[in-house]
Scaffold this active site. Structure first.
Site, mmCIF file in Angstrom:
data_model
loop_
_atom_site.group_PDB
_atom_site.id
_atom_site.type_symbol
_atom_site.label_atom_id
_atom_site.label_comp_id
_atom_site.label_asym_id
_atom_site.label_seq_id
_atom_site.Cartn_x
_atom_site.Cartn_y
_atom_site.Cartn_z
ATOM 1 N N GLN A 49 0.898 -1.061 -0.051
ATOM 2 C CA GLN A 49 0.150 0.132 0.188
ATOM 3 C C GLN A 49 0.693 1.211 0.006
ATOM 4 O O GLN A 49 0.430 2.341 -0.062
ATOM 5 C CB GLN A 49 -0.886 -0.082 1.201
ATOM 6 C CG GLN A 49 -1.948 -1.334 1.360
ATOM 7 C CD GLN A 49 -2.691 -1.275 0.437
ATOM 8 O OE1 GLN A 49 -3.439 -0.299 0.119
ATOM 9 N NE2 GLN A 49 -3.079 -2.514 -0.236
ATOM 10 N N TYR A 68 1.774 11.047 -11.022
ATOM 11 C CA TYR A 68 1.356 9.975 -10.222
ATOM 12 C C TYR A 68 0.490 8.846 -11.012
ATOM 13 O O TYR A 68 0.821 7.839 -10.627
ATOM 14 C CB TYR A 68 0.258 10.808 -9.403
ATOM 15 C CG TYR A 68 -0.508 9.596 -8.396
ATOM 16 C CD1 TYR A 68 0.075 9.029 -7.102
ATOM 17 C CD2 TYR A 68 -1.779 9.506 -8.414
ATOM 18 C CE1 TYR A 68 -0.425 8.155 -6.515
ATOM 19 C CE2 TYR A 68 -2.590 8.328 -7.735
ATOM 20 C CZ TYR A 68 -1.718 7.806 -6.814
ATOM 21 O OH TYR A 68 -2.323 6.752 -5.979
#
Length: 330
Positions: free
Chosen positions: A90, A158
């Site tokens: 994560q 991103y």
């Protein structure tokens, strides 16, 4: 939270590594695993975007181990993977605006860090590698709802890093005989999501502002739409991915949302009503660079192959979240 177990096989023989578990989503996954008696949770985080409070609440648990370290260091990743059965990755440097301002840092954490973790898992013979991608990979693809096989050009650094994660996962799965499962998260929200920092997500910012009589800023006209997804739904699918025995589910990427679509103005209205400030007025400012205008998930693939069954719709999750922020102010 987590009153319903989302797994049918025992966790008691599993050692699971969670990277980024000082963060919002990772710490919620840890909470679930410890509640349902996982053999061991190993946590790796460097507190770049996570918070020590999310780690400290578990430190006394006998089945919990914390490693402070950076995923950009391959040797740290290898150490964290020792004795692990499943990796749940994560860790990332989030935020589209931050990636526009700091593409070098975003690339270092999100691409180099991902490759390090995946290779470290391979080094230790770990087959199952569950990881966070992002709905931002859909880029300029205009159709709604978003379907996994149909993406456009990424609109931010991103988004490029997350798309690269998916490409590496597909490649490493074949090269190293590993089992990758990736998740394109759609605007996750819920308890432990922090309103602090320049790149905080919109929902905790709104909740904090409404509960503490601060100004509320909306980027653009507020008509942009999102598939806001409560964090327990995200925990559910991560757990199912860690444990699935369905071969068709492996080496795939999935949308993780609820299939709904709400404007930012509707989100703000829901928060101010729940916070008891129905007359609060937002201040509009320029749209953010690199943002997608509209987003909505088709979740049929996750439902079919992983048994994903989101239990918390937008309204139910919003109430739980605002109530959580109220407890912080008490």
């Amino acid at each position: 939270m987590y009153e319903i177990p989302y797994h049918t096989t025992s966790l008691e023989e599993k050692t699971i590594l969670i990277t980024g578990a000082a963060g919002f989503i990772g710490s919620n996954i840890v909470e679930y695993l410890l509640k349902y008696k996982v053999k061991k949770v190993i946590v790796l985080d460097n507190f770049l975007t996570g918070f020590r409070a999310n780690v400290e609440q578990f430190l006394e648990h006998p089945n919990y181990q914390f490693i402070e370290g950076d995923i950009r260091d391959l040797e740290v990743c290898k150490k964290a993977c020792e004795g692990v059965d499943v990796v749940c990755h994560q860790a990332a440097m989030g935020s589209v605006p931050r990636s526009v301002r700091e593409p070098y840092a975003t690339t270092g954490h999100n691409i180099d860090g991902f490759v390090n973790m995946a290779f470290a898992a391979h080094h230790h013979g770990i087959k199952r590698f569950v990881y966070a991608s992002s709905s931002s990979v859909y880029g300029d693809e205009p159709n709604l709802p978003k379907i996994e096989h149909r993406i456009g050009k990424p609109l931010s650094p991103y988004a490029i890093t997350k798309l690269s994660n998916e490409l590496f996962a597909e490649n490493f799965g074949r090269l190293y005989d590993m089992e990758f499962i990736g998740f394109r998260y759609f605007n996750v929200f819920g308890p432990r999501q922090s309103p602090k920092g320049a790149y905080a997500a919109v929902l905790p910012l709104f909740a904090d502002a409404c509960l503490n009589d601060k100004e509320v800023f909306i980027n653009g006209d507020g008509g942009q739409t999102r598939d806001f997804t409560f964090v327990e739904n995200v925990v559910q699918i991560n757990i199912k991915a860690m444990l699935t025995t369905n071969p068709a589910a492996l080496n795939e990427v999935y949308n993780v949302g609820c299939g709904g679509r709400y404007t930012v103005l509707e989100l703000f209205d829901g928060i101010k009503q729940a916070a008891g400030v129905p007359d609060k007025t937002p201040i509009h400012r320029a749209p953010r660079e690199g943002d997608i205008r509209d987003s909505q998930a088709n979740i049929s693939k996750a439902e079919k192959l992983l048994g994903y069954d989101p239990q918390f719709d937008f309204q139910k999750g919003l109430k739980i979240t605002v109530d959580y922020f109220k407890t912080l102010e008490a």
